[in-house]
Motif scaffolding. Sequence first.
Motif, mmCIF file in Angstrom:
data_model
loop_
_atom_site.group_PDB
_atom_site.id
_atom_site.type_symbol
_atom_site.label_atom_id
_atom_site.label_comp_id
_atom_site.label_asym_id
_atom_site.label_seq_id
_atom_site.Cartn_x
_atom_site.Cartn_y
_atom_site.Cartn_z
ATOM 1 N N VAL A 108 0.875 -1.179 0.000
ATOM 2 C CA VAL A 108 0.000 0.000 0.000
ATOM 3 C C VAL A 108 0.906 1.221 0.000
ATOM 4 O O VAL A 108 1.729 1.396 0.907
ATOM 5 N N ASN A 109 0.777 2.029 -1.050
ATOM 6 C CA ASN A 109 1.589 3.238 -1.213
ATOM 7 C C ASN A 109 3.087 2.937 -1.071
ATOM 8 O O ASN A 109 3.832 3.683 -0.445
ATOM 9 N N GLY A 110 3.510 1.798 -1.641
ATOM 10 C CA GLY A 110 4.921 1.451 -1.680
ATOM 11 C C GLY A 110 5.451 0.673 -0.493
ATOM 12 O O GLY A 110 6.597 0.245 -0.505
ATOM 13 N N GLU A 111 4.659 0.466 0.548
ATOM 14 C CA GLU A 111 5.110 -0.265 1.726
ATOM 15 C C GLU A 111 4.409 -1.606 1.824
ATOM 16 O O GLU A 111 3.186 -1.680 1.672
ATOM 17 N N ARG A 112 5.201 -2.670 2.101
ATOM 18 C CA ARG A 112 4.602 -3.995 2.278
ATOM 19 C C ARG A 112 3.832 -4.009 3.589
ATOM 20 O O ARG A 112 4.323 -3.539 4.616
ATOM 21 N N VAL A 113 2.605 -4.546 3.535
ATOM 22 C CA VAL A 113 1.734 -4.553 4.714
ATOM 23 C C VAL A 113 1.114 -5.929 4.905
ATOM 24 O O VAL A 113 0.922 -6.679 3.950
ATOM 25 N N GLU A 114 0.818 -6.246 6.150
ATOM 26 C CA GLU A 114 0.002 -7.426 6.468
ATOM 27 C C GLU A 114 -1.472 -7.013 6.420
ATOM 28 O O GLU A 114 -2.316 -7.782 6.008
ATOM 29 N N TRP A 115 -1.753 -5.802 6.890
ATOM 30 C CA TRP A 115 -3.073 -5.191 6.789
ATOM 31 C C TRP A 115 -2.882 -3.683 6.844
ATOM 32 O O TRP A 115 -1.911 -3.201 7.401
ATOM 33 N N SER A 116 -3.820 -2.973 6.255
ATOM 34 C CA SER A 116 -3.730 -1.521 6.251
ATOM 35 C C SER A 116 -5.109 -0.923 6.033
ATOM 36 O O SER A 116 -5.877 -1.409 5.188
ATOM 37 N N ALA A 117 -5.417 0.124 6.793
ATOM 38 C CA ALA A 117 -6.654 0.874 6.548
ATOM 39 C C ALA A 117 -6.496 1.592 5.212
ATOM 40 O O ALA A 117 -5.402 2.009 4.845
#
Length: 153
Positions: A108-117
């Motif tokens: 999300v927006n260039g960053e790896r995430v496990e979860w993100s709003a």
Amino acid sequence: MEAWTTDPTVKVGVASQEVRAQTDPSDQDWLAELRDGIDVPGQYLAYRGPDGNVVAYTLDREWTRIGRSLAADIRFDDPTVSRRHALIVRQPDGLRVVDDRSLNGVFVNGERVEWSALADGDEIVIGRHHLHFCSVPLTAGMVAGPSAEPELA
């Protein structure tokens, strides 16, 4: 104006062009056209397919599955996308994207995430595909959606 669709049966193959490392500035152009073309307020996930057409999905369910599986709500026939890659989950405080144990991850927006709003304008990268979250508020001249009032006979 580019064509766009909300047809959930649309399937997108792998783009022949090399993946861009950052958001293409021309994405802002088709996103602006998409927003202008939407006449029903809501939350949408949109991307431009390899043919140049924009595909937009309405996120009105409790969850939306993204992946390579035939059971996915948003399906990409692409080896960089896991069968069960990600979920878009509706919660009381808004929508979240959740990595569904994918091999290549969710960004999300260039960053790896496990979860993100999710916030309006966020870019979600699933494999080689760049999707954009759009939240379209109710404005003058829009239809608010199906009426909750029963029709009188």
